[in-house]
Design an enzyme around this catalytic site. Structure first.
Site, PDB file in Angstrom:
ATOM      1  N   LYS A  50       0.864  -1.182   0.000  1.00 56.47           N
ATOM      2  CA  LYS A  50       0.000   0.000   0.000  1.00 56.47           C
ATOM      3  C   LYS A  50       0.887   1.215   0.000  1.00 56.47           C
ATOM      4  O   LYS A  50       1.839   1.298   0.763  1.00 56.47           O
ATOM      5  CB  LYS A  50      -0.867   0.011   1.259  1.00 56.47           C
ATOM      6  CG  LYS A  50      -2.069  -0.894   1.141  1.00 56.47           C
ATOM      7  CD  LYS A  50      -3.016  -0.720   2.317  1.00 56.47           C
ATOM      8  CE  LYS A  50      -4.133  -1.740   2.188  1.00 56.47           C
ATOM      9  NZ  LYS A  50      -4.443  -2.491   3.348  1.00 56.47           N
ATOM     10  N   GLY A  51       0.593   2.140  -0.888  1.00 57.03           N
ATOM     11  CA  GLY A  51       1.340   3.388  -0.897  1.00 57.03           C
ATOM     12  C   GLY A  51       0.413   4.516  -0.511  1.00 57.03           C
ATOM     13  O   GLY A  51      -0.718   4.265  -0.103  1.00 57.03           O
ATOM     14  N   ASN A  52       0.906   5.723  -0.643  1.00 52.71           N
ATOM     15  CA  ASN A  52       0.061   6.865  -0.319  1.00 52.71           C
ATOM     16  C   ASN A  52      -1.077   7.021  -1.307  1.00 52.71           C
ATOM     17  O   ASN A  52      -2.180   7.401  -0.964  1.00 52.71           O
ATOM     18  CB  ASN A  52       0.898   8.143  -0.294  1.00 52.71           C
ATOM     19  CG  ASN A  52       1.805   8.167   0.910  1.00 52.71           C
ATOM     20  OD1 ASN A  52       1.360   7.930   2.021  1.00 52.71           O
ATOM     21  ND2 ASN A  52       3.087   8.420   0.684  1.00 52.71           N
ATOM     22  N   GLY A  53      -0.751   6.716  -2.566  1.00 60.10           N
ATOM     23  CA  GLY A  53      -1.744   6.953  -3.616  1.00 60.10           C
ATOM     24  C   GLY A  53      -2.682   5.791  -3.845  1.00 60.10           C
ATOM     25  O   GLY A  53      -3.757   5.964  -4.411  1.00 60.10           O
ATOM     26  N   GLY A  54      -2.305   4.602  -3.440  1.00 60.20           N
ATOM     27  CA  GLY A  54      -3.174   3.469  -3.785  1.00 60.20           C
ATOM     28  C   GLY A  54      -2.706   2.147  -3.243  1.00 60.20           C
ATOM     29  O   GLY A  54      -1.902   2.075  -2.303  1.00 60.20           O
ATOM     30  N   VAL A  56      -1.467  -2.025  -4.136  1.00 55.81           N
ATOM     31  CA  VAL A  56      -0.846  -2.890  -5.144  1.00 55.81           C
ATOM     32  C   VAL A  56      -1.230  -4.342  -4.835  1.00 55.81           C
ATOM     33  O   VAL A  56      -1.098  -4.794  -3.701  1.00 55.81           O
ATOM     34  CB  VAL A  56       0.694  -2.741  -5.142  1.00 55.81           C
ATOM     35  CG1 VAL A  56       1.310  -3.611  -6.227  1.00 55.81           C
ATOM     36  CG2 VAL A  56       1.107  -1.284  -5.341  1.00 55.81           C
ATOM     37  N   LYS A  71      -1.539  -2.103  -9.855  1.00 51.71           N
ATOM     38  CA  LYS A  71      -1.538  -0.937  -8.974  1.00 51.71           C
ATOM     39  C   LYS A  71      -2.762  -0.095  -9.280  1.00 51.71           C
ATOM     40  O   LYS A  71      -3.005   0.259 -10.434  1.00 51.71           O
ATOM     41  CB  LYS A  71      -0.246  -0.139  -9.236  1.00 51.71           C
ATOM     42  CG  LYS A  71      -0.152   1.111  -8.425  1.00 51.71           C
ATOM     43  CD  LYS A  71       1.250   1.658  -8.455  1.00 51.71           C
ATOM     44  CE  LYS A  71       1.303   2.940  -7.670  1.00 51.71           C
ATOM     45  NZ  LYS A  71       2.614   3.248  -7.184  1.00 51.71           N
ATOM     46  N   ASP A 164      10.690  10.760  -8.043  1.00 52.68           N
ATOM     47  CA  ASP A 164      10.297  10.144  -6.775  1.00 52.68           C
ATOM     48  C   ASP A 164      11.125   8.890  -6.494  1.00 52.68           C
ATOM     49  O   ASP A 164      10.596   7.851  -6.121  1.00 52.68           O
ATOM     50  CB  ASP A 164       8.796   9.795  -6.837  1.00 52.68           C
ATOM     51  CG  ASP A 164       8.214   9.534  -5.450  1.00 52.68           C
ATOM     52  OD1 ASP A 164       8.831   9.954  -4.446  1.00 52.68           O
ATOM     53  OD2 ASP A 164       7.148   8.897  -5.370  1.00 52.68           O
TER      54      ASP A 164
HETATM   55  P1  ATP Z   1       4.140   6.090  -2.651  1.00 45.39           P
HETATM   56  O1  ATP Z   1       2.667   5.847  -2.763  1.00 45.39           O
HETATM   57  O2  ATP Z   1       4.493   7.249  -1.791  1.00 45.39           O
HETATM   58  O3  ATP Z   1       4.822   6.120  -3.986  1.00 45.39           O
HETATM   59  P2  ATP Z   1       5.127   3.404  -2.358  1.00 45.39           P
HETATM   60  O4  ATP Z   1       6.126   3.446  -3.477  1.00 45.39           O
HETATM   61  O5  ATP Z   1       5.511   2.596  -1.154  1.00 45.39           O
HETATM   62  O6  ATP Z   1       4.761   4.843  -1.851  1.00 45.39           O
HETATM   63  P3  ATP Z   1       3.399   1.909  -4.094  1.00 45.39           P
HETATM   64  O7  ATP Z   1       4.138   2.319  -5.317  1.00 45.39           O
HETATM   65  O8  ATP Z   1       1.921   1.856  -4.143  1.00 45.39           O
HETATM   66  O9  ATP Z   1       3.742   2.866  -2.883  1.00 45.39           O
HETATM   67  O10 ATP Z   1       3.982   0.488  -3.672  1.00 45.39           O
HETATM   68  C1  ATP Z   1       3.672  -0.099  -2.433  1.00 45.39           C
HETATM   69  C2  ATP Z   1       4.431  -1.399  -2.261  1.00 45.39           C
HETATM   70  O11 ATP Z   1       3.909  -2.361  -3.179  1.00 45.39           O
HETATM   71  C3  ATP Z   1       5.923  -1.350  -2.562  1.00 45.39           C
HETATM   72  O12 ATP Z   1       6.662  -0.933  -1.447  1.00 45.39           O
HETATM   73  C4  ATP Z   1       6.211  -2.811  -2.911  1.00 45.39           C
HETATM   74  O13 ATP Z   1       6.357  -3.547  -1.732  1.00 45.39           O
HETATM   75  C5  ATP Z   1       4.921  -3.245  -3.588  1.00 45.39           C
HETATM   76  N1  ATP Z   1       5.023  -3.192  -5.051  1.00 45.39           N
HETATM   77  C6  ATP Z   1       4.789  -2.127  -5.853  1.00 45.39           C
HETATM   78  N2  ATP Z   1       4.951  -2.440  -7.154  1.00 45.39           N
HETATM   79  C7  ATP Z   1       5.296  -3.741  -7.192  1.00 45.39           C
HETATM   80  C8  ATP Z   1       5.629  -4.674  -8.255  1.00 45.39           C
HETATM   81  N3  ATP Z   1       5.619  -4.302  -9.521  1.00 45.39           N
HETATM   82  N4  ATP Z   1       5.972  -5.935  -7.906  1.00 45.39           N
HETATM   83  C9  ATP Z   1       5.986  -6.321  -6.601  1.00 45.39           C
HETATM   84  N5  ATP Z   1       5.693  -5.495  -5.571  1.00 45.39           N
HETATM   85  C10 ATP Z   1       5.351  -4.231  -5.840  1.00 45.39           C
HETATM   86 MG    MG Z   2       5.970   3.190  -5.514  1.00 43.82          MG
END
Ligand code: ATP
Ligand code: MG
Length: 325
Positions: A50-54, A56, A71, A164
């Site tokens: 989970k990130g800030n925007g959504g 995964v 995502k 980023d």
């Molecule tokens: P922000 O929303 O601030 O960019 P973030 O990078 O942690 O933060 P996401 O890009 O949504 O947020 O990713 C969240 C998490 O999901 C990642 O830390 C990673 O563990 C997992 N993840 C994202 N993309 C993939 C991918 N293509 N394959 C496997 N895991 C992934």
């Molecule tokens: Mg990310």
């Protein structure tokens, strides 16, 4: 109704055929150039991040059995912003570099952007760091070499500033590959933040020129890279708050980055090559920072070449959190 029935029979037969004949012939795997994917072709397996925007999710393609990361970013935006996003994501789809995460397809449906990405079974460097705490220099040099290749590709071939770069946007897999993800996503967030109010990213890795609202370019990604590497080596974010309770607010950290001297690697704990590499990345004046190309030729990158570092074993033995499905 009848039509739906025929459709489901057709799908059933397709999967039946694939299941029963997979011993004899493999259904052709999905390529980044296939543009016929639809969200209905995937089964959700589990949430992987989970990130800030959504959010995964790990998803599996129904007909080929291939795994992908899906995502989903919630944003209610108007038609013009949607067009801009579609354009940005097209650039991502055309990216072809071993060290950049493949973006297969993107959709805008019901107020959300869904992006089908290459699944990286080791998760992010942020996840990995939680397990190992610090990464030794020889492994860091091997990781950095791959990140620089991806960054060189984005900067010189695609003319994209990542904007980023941070540990959670560097993904790893069991083959020992390191790939950059979410390039272009923050540009989308920024350009639509007025409307969608979705930009809540971190300022931690942002270059001084960006924080102060000055013009910035490719070298602002190099600043971020320097901070990420330093964090991987020492096990903590390079700027420490002036008081024990932590940063009082985000502006205090931003002010420190802009006004204080840049961080450096402690010379009693790290090789002079590593210290010099970090210094080449975190110059406060962007003109003094090295480019991705120049950094690839820095002595730190090649100093452990004879050790033949096996990142595949390193990532797997350290027990990357997502390796098991
Ligand atoms: P922000 O929303 O601030 O960019 P973030 O990078 O942690 O933060 P996401 O890009 O949504 O947020 O990713 C969240 C998490 O999901 C990642 O830390 C990673 O563990 C997992 N993840 C994202 N993309 C993939 C991918 N293509 N394959 C496997 N895991 C992934
Ligand atoms: Mg990310």
């Amino acid at each position: 109704m009848q039509f739906l029935f025929v459709l489901s029979i057709f799908n059933y037969e397709r999967s039946y055929l694939f299941c029963n004949h997979s011993l004899f012939f493999q259904p052709s795997l999905i390529q980044p150039t296939d543009s016929q994917l639809s969200l209905a072709d995937f089964d959700a397996v589990k949430v992987i991040g989970k990130g800030n925007g959504g959010i995964v999710r790990l998803v599996q393609h129904k007909w080929t059995g291939q795994f992908f990361a899906l995502k989903v970013i919630q944003m209610n935006i108007d038609e013009s912003a949607r067009r801009l996003i579609a354009q940005e994501l097209k650039i991502n789809q055309s990216a072809q570099c071993q060290n950049v995460v493949v973006c297969y397809q993107s959709f805008y449906e019901n107020g959300a952007i869904s992006i089908i990405l290459e699944y990286m079974d080791g998760g992010s460097l942020a996840d990995f760091l939680k397990h190992v705490k610090t990464i030794p220099e020889p492994c860091l040099a091997a990781i950095c070499k791959q990140v620089l290749k991806g960054m060189w590709y984005l900067h010189h071939e695609k003319h994209i500033i990542h904007r980023d770069l941070k540990p959670s946007n560097l993904l790893i897999n069991h083959r020992g590959e390191v790939k950059i993800t979410d390039f272009g996503v923050s540009a989308i967030m920024e350009s639509t933040s007025g409307q969608a109010n979705t930009f809540v990213g971190t300022y931690n890795y942002m270059s001084p020129e960006r924080i102060s609202g000055r013009q910035y370019g490719y070298r602002s990604d190099i600043w971020s890279l320097g901070l990420v590497l330093l964090e991987c080596a020492t096990g903590h974010f390079p700027y420490s708050p002036p008081q024990q309770e932590g940063w009082t607010n985000v502006y205090e950290l931003m002010e420190t980055i802009v006004d204080q001297p840049p961080p450096c690697a402690p010379s009693d704990q790290f090789s002079s090559e590593f210290c010099s590499f970090i210094s080449a990345c975190v110059q406060k004046d962007s003109k003094d920072r090295w480019s991705a190309n120049e950094l690839m030729a820095h002595p730190f990158i090649s100093m452990f070449d004879d050790l033949d570092i096996d990142l595949a074993s390193y990532f797997t033995d350290a027990g990357s959190p997502l390796a098991t499905l």
